[in-house]
Structure formats: C-alpha cells, structure tokens
Scaffold this active site. Structure first.
Site, PDB file in Angstrom:
ATOM      1  N   GLY A  76     -12.417 -13.078  -2.277  1.00 56.72           N
ATOM      2  CA  GLY A  76     -11.919 -12.488  -3.252  1.00 56.72           C
ATOM      3  C   GLY A  76     -12.667 -11.240  -3.772  1.00 56.72           C
ATOM      4  CD1 TRP A  78     -12.757  -6.354   0.040  1.00 53.34           C
ATOM      5  CD2 TRP A  78     -11.027  -5.558   0.863  1.00 53.34           C
ATOM      6  NE1 TRP A  78     -13.304  -5.590   1.263  1.00 53.34           N
ATOM      7  CE2 TRP A  78     -12.085  -5.021   1.660  1.00 53.34           C
ATOM      8  CE3 TRP A  78      -9.730  -5.038   1.316  1.00 53.34           C
ATOM      9  CZ2 TRP A  78     -11.935  -4.152   2.910  1.00 53.34           C
ATOM     10  CZ3 TRP A  78      -9.737  -4.152   2.431  1.00 53.34           C
ATOM     11  CH2 TRP A  78     -10.806  -3.858   3.319  1.00 53.34           C
ATOM     12  CG  ASP A 139     -12.194  -7.398   4.868  1.00 49.15           C
ATOM     13  OD1 ASP A 139     -12.312  -6.757   5.974  1.00 49.15           O
ATOM     14  OD2 ASP A 139     -13.378  -7.938   4.432  1.00 49.15           O
ATOM     15  CE  LYS A 179     -12.183  -8.109   9.213  1.00 46.79           C
ATOM     16  NZ  LYS A 179     -13.250  -8.676   8.333  1.00 46.79           N
TER      17      LYS A 179
END
Length: 228
Positions: A76, A78, A139, A179
């Site tokens: 969590g 981000w 991500d 990513k």
C-alpha cells in the site's frame, strides 16, 4: 579527528542455522538500505514509496482531485502517496487499490480485494471511482524463480495485462505507469503503448536499486480508440 563516528554503522546479519545465503544477503541489504529506514521513519509501508514520489515530482501525474487506480497495491505504499497528493483524505479525489492480497486500510483509499484480471474488474472499478480513471499505476512483480529470462517474461506478462486494463478504464488524457524489467521484450510494450498514448518513455527513479534490472514504463496522454 574525522567525522567517521557520525556515520551510521553498517548492520551485519549473523549467520543462523536454516538461513540461506540468499536470505542473509537480502536481510543485509534491507537493514542497510536508507530508503527502508526512511520509510519506517516517515510512516510509509515500503521503500517503493519513494519511487512514486520521485516520478510524480518529475512528471506531475497525481493532480488534486484525480481518480487513481493502484494495481497489485499491497502493501500500500503507492496508495498512501496517491491519497495524499490527490486529496483523497479530504474527499477531493479518489484512490482505489486493487489486490488479491489482504491489505490494512489506508485513509482516503478504497480497497478492492479482487484479481484485476477478472473480466468484471473494470466495471467494478469505474463504479467505485465514479467514472473513468485519470491515472493507473502498477508496481507489481511476479514471484521470482531465480531464472532471469523466466522472471523477465513473467513480469512483462503482468505489465501487458496491466496496460490492457488501463486502456479499459482510463479517461482520455490519462496516464499509465508500470514496472518492467530489462531483458529484451520491454521495448515491445513501449511500441505498443505508443499507438494509444501521446508520450511514452522508460524511466528509472533513484530509489530503484542501481544493480536492479527494474525500469518503469510511463505513458501519458491516453488517446481513446474510436468505436468502430
């Protein structure tokens, strides 16, 4: 006298029965990583938080009032950044975190315990957001096998799925950040995104470890395909 005494001492992880060399090296790196220490000090859930902070400072993705989707959000970090920067804690924006893993609540963030690959996920998300998203980011990383090429293909498959999801939920003009890993196929995703976004590039924030093959693909200015 030098100032060496003021430098933080490097933490040495002791050998322990049952602990592999890889586990020891990982612990060494975590305990001596300044971003890990900073995240603990500043109340963020992961060192990865600073990757998003740096990229948003450079590219201004998270605007006040924006609707944001965080794919594979656990733990969590981000989502924490997004909620603060769009004003979700004050009711000015919306942040939805999607993950199949359980995640403790975050102020200003709606958590969907859901696989984003579920065909119903885009509609559920837009209903929760109150409309299409302004930003989709991911991500996510697949579980590592230790085989470089296999790991590259796994994370690229996730990135391609995230890009498809972003196309389904983004508002025209929206942004996508994801990513990827260097390994030979990340350029294919870049070329694919250039058909649907005005600006596409690879970026590597300083918080990404220098020895890591990790990169981020950033796509801005979503051009929604005309319905035929």
């Amino acid at each position: 006298m030098t100032n060496d005494s003021k430098r933080p001492l490097k933490v040495q992880v002791k050998k322990r029965k049952g602990r592999t060399l890889a586990q020891k090296l990982w612990l060494d790196r975590q305990l001596n990583d300044p971003y890990v220490a900073r995240a603990k000090r500043e109340g963020y859930r992961s060192r990865a938080t600073y990757k998003l902070i740096e990229l948003d400072d450079r590219f201004h993705l998270l605007k006040p009032g924006s609707r944001v989707v965080d794919l594979g959000a656990a733990p969590g970090g981000w989502s924490q950044v997004a909620a603060k920067r769009v004003g979700a804690e004050a009711g000015k924006g919306r942040v939805v975190a999607i993950d199949i893993l359980d995640m403790p609540p975050i102020p200003g963030v709606d958590v969907l315990h859901l696989d984003f690959l579920d065909p119903a996920a885009p509609d559920k998300l837009k209903a929760l957001l109150g409309g299409p998203a302004d930003v989709v980011f991911s991500d996510m990383a697949a579980n590592a096998t230790g085989h470089r090429q296999t790991d590259h293909l796994k994370i690229m498959a996730l990135a391609e799925a995230a890009a498809m999801f972003a196309r389904e939920v983004l508002d025209p003009g929206g942004s996508f950040l994801c990513k990827v890993l260097r390994g030979g196929t990340e350029g294919d995703l870049l070329a694919d995104l250039k058909r649907d976004f005005a600006k596409v590039k690879h970026v590597k924030p300083a918080a990404s470890r220098a020895d890591s093959a990790e990169l981020y693909v950033l796509a801005m200015g979503f051009r929604q395909a005309a319905e035929g």
